[in-house]
Design an enzyme around this catalytic site. Sequence first.
Site, PDB file in Angstrom:
ATOM      1  N   HIS A 147       0.858  -1.191   0.000  1.00  0.00           N
ATOM      2  CA  HIS A 147       0.000   0.000   0.000  1.00  0.00           C
ATOM      3  C   HIS A 147       0.886   1.229   0.000  1.00  0.00           C
ATOM      4  O   HIS A 147       1.831   1.322   0.776  1.00  0.00           O
ATOM      5  CB  HIS A 147      -0.904   0.028   1.240  1.00  0.00           C
ATOM      6  CG  HIS A 147      -1.762   1.251   1.285  1.00  0.00           C
ATOM      7  ND1 HIS A 147      -2.957   1.349   0.600  1.00  0.00           N
ATOM      8  CD2 HIS A 147      -1.576   2.444   1.879  1.00  0.00           C
ATOM      9  CE1 HIS A 147      -3.469   2.549   0.790  1.00  0.00           C
ATOM     10  NE2 HIS A 147      -2.651   3.236   1.559  1.00  0.00           N
ATOM     11  N   ASP A 193     -15.211   2.515   7.070  1.00  0.00           N
ATOM     12  CA  ASP A 193     -14.159   3.408   6.576  1.00  0.00           C
ATOM     13  C   ASP A 193     -14.639   4.240   5.403  1.00  0.00           C
ATOM     14  O   ASP A 193     -14.316   5.418   5.291  1.00  0.00           O
ATOM     15  CB  ASP A 193     -12.914   2.619   6.163  1.00  0.00           C
ATOM     16  CG  ASP A 193     -11.877   3.566   5.591  1.00  0.00           C
ATOM     17  OD1 ASP A 193     -11.418   4.435   6.343  1.00  0.00           O
ATOM     18  OD2 ASP A 193     -11.567   3.488   4.389  1.00  0.00           O
ATOM     19  N   ARG A 250     -14.480  12.700   6.787  1.00  0.00           N
ATOM     20  CA  ARG A 250     -13.209  13.361   7.148  1.00  0.00           C
ATOM     21  C   ARG A 250     -12.761  14.305   6.046  1.00  0.00           C
ATOM     22  O   ARG A 250     -12.212  15.375   6.299  1.00  0.00           O
ATOM     23  CB  ARG A 250     -12.130  12.303   7.398  1.00  0.00           C
ATOM     24  CG  ARG A 250     -12.338  11.541   8.700  1.00  0.00           C
ATOM     25  CD  ARG A 250     -11.496  10.290   8.738  1.00  0.00           C
ATOM     26  NE  ARG A 250     -10.089  10.554   8.523  1.00  0.00           N
ATOM     27  CZ  ARG A 250      -9.239   9.714   7.911  1.00  0.00           C
ATOM     28  NH1 ARG A 250      -9.648   8.546   7.459  1.00  0.00           N
ATOM     29  NH2 ARG A 250      -7.983  10.030   7.763  1.00  0.00           N
ATOM     30  N   SER A 277      -7.738   3.577   8.986  1.00  0.00           N
ATOM     31  CA  SER A 277      -8.429   3.531   7.704  1.00  0.00           C
ATOM     32  C   SER A 277      -7.680   2.608   6.734  1.00  0.00           C
ATOM     33  O   SER A 277      -8.267   1.696   6.131  1.00  0.00           O
ATOM     34  CB  SER A 277      -8.514   4.962   7.143  1.00  0.00           C
ATOM     35  OG  SER A 277      -8.809   4.966   5.779  1.00  0.00           O
ATOM     36  N   LYS A 309      -8.669  -1.822   5.888  1.00  0.00           N
ATOM     37  CA  LYS A 309      -8.944  -2.360   4.549  1.00  0.00           C
ATOM     38  C   LYS A 309      -7.950  -3.464   4.195  1.00  0.00           C
ATOM     39  O   LYS A 309      -8.309  -4.482   3.612  1.00  0.00           O
ATOM     40  CB  LYS A 309      -8.893  -1.228   3.514  1.00  0.00           C
ATOM     41  CG  LYS A 309     -10.101  -0.308   3.626  1.00  0.00           C
ATOM     42  CD  LYS A 309     -10.015   0.898   2.723  1.00  0.00           C
ATOM     43  CE  LYS A 309      -9.064   1.928   3.244  1.00  0.00           C
ATOM     44  NZ  LYS A 309      -9.151   3.248   2.641  1.00  0.00           N
TER      45      LYS A 309
HETATM   46  N1  URA Z   1      -5.812   6.590   2.518  1.00  0.00           N
HETATM   47  C1  URA Z   1      -6.779   5.905   3.163  1.00  0.00           C
HETATM   48  O1  URA Z   1      -7.200   4.845   2.725  1.00  0.00           O
HETATM   49  N2  URA Z   1      -7.266   6.428   4.302  1.00  0.00           N
HETATM   50  C2  URA Z   1      -6.827   7.575   4.835  1.00  0.00           C
HETATM   51  O2  URA Z   1      -7.296   7.971   5.873  1.00  0.00           O
HETATM   52  C3  URA Z   1      -5.815   8.266   4.154  1.00  0.00           C
HETATM   53  C4  URA Z   1      -5.327   7.741   2.992  1.00  0.00           C
END
Ligand code: URA
Length: 426
Positions: free
Chosen positions: A85, A164, A171, A186, A190
């Site tokens: 990621h 999320d 947010r 967050s 995932k």
């Molecule tokens: N990417 C995400 O998936 N979540 C965040 O809060 C910031 C970047």
Amino acid sequence: MGGFAAVDVIRTKRDGGVLSDAQIDWVVDAYTRGEVADEQMSALAMAILLRGMTPAEIARWTAAMIDSGKRLDLSAVPRPTADKHSTGGVGDKITLPLTPLVAACGAAVPQLSGRGLGHTGGTLDKLESIPGWRAALDNERFLAQLAEVGAVICAAGDDLAPADRKLYALRDVTGTVEAIPLIASSIMSKKIAEGTGALVLDVKVGSGAFMKSLETARELARTMVELGTAHDVRTVALLTDMSTPLGRTVGNAVEVAESVQVLSGGGPADVVELTLTLAREMLDAAGLPDADPERALRDGRAMDVWRSMIRAQGGDPEAPLPVAKETEIVRADRDGFVAGLDAYAIGIAAWRLGAGRARKEDPVSAAAGVVLHRRPGDPVRAGDPLYELRADDAERIPAARAAAEAGVSISATPPAATPLVIERIA
Ligand code: URA
């Protein structure tokens, strides 16, 4: 689960207290179900941003977000799984060559990706510039492709950490994206729900990144590594430079073309270096330390997996990519060396050209983007091309040029070289 008033949870955090496990479980679940209102969750997110969270609170919050949806079970996949990621950067196309490369070396890569918002591009937007390619896969096809090809890049389903999805959108419009506990939970909710066995995090630092300073990037990386490890995901983070764009292209089709160059054994040195470094980390974490990703790039095995991966999702890997109607070349106004090529400025230029979106429902242009003819440290003569702006519509070019020009500088002496990989956190 029950028995809390949202306002009491908000007050606890507002006053610097620690939320109990039961409060966290309740508020995340009740928000996902619509029982806690957006304005209440906004207040809580702001209190978290200002007051922070303890490691135990972050771990529980992450677990509650995972439990808001389904967890994928990858146990039937006959290879070790590893994912990557990136926290998002300008010209960051690394997922495209990396996913087939790691699969060619024996791991399976379940890459659930997103679309871009603002000045950083999204992997799905880039791949959608390939004629026929589709981002949506149901769970059955996702698992079948992962087992057969070893590589999948597709959109995350609606049942993956739905808390999320809702919270991130909130947010985004309430100035609370930047809270480290919320970013870490967050991203990790995932990735943990996706079911990967190993995870390498590319935490970007610099003008084009979320995290502008090394200290905040380090804190985010440490928090995410702890969360992954606590959930039995072998997790490693690299802090990498995002003060200048990666490679020579920023956009959608142009980044796909550059990724294909890397898979053909060419491509810009920084893209190749980061792809190989992340591949080695993923393969190590997946328990395949003897794999040789450099060889898999050279001998065409990674390219073979790329073609299979694109075809499996309806794409034609040999089809010509879309080409922009309008192009403007910006040239050096003096002799010297490219000293600065600011990632944020180039990201904004690409976005103004149409490569990115302002709201999540906006379309993106496949062909728009910036092509860099020179990189920091390169010598230039007056009149040499510095970069090229591409758009479907000529009216977009002047504003993009203004953004890019503000971020490019030429000096009499070459700038000091800066490392691409800054630090490793495990
Ligand atoms: N990417 C995400 O998936 N979540 C965040 O809060 C910031 C970047």
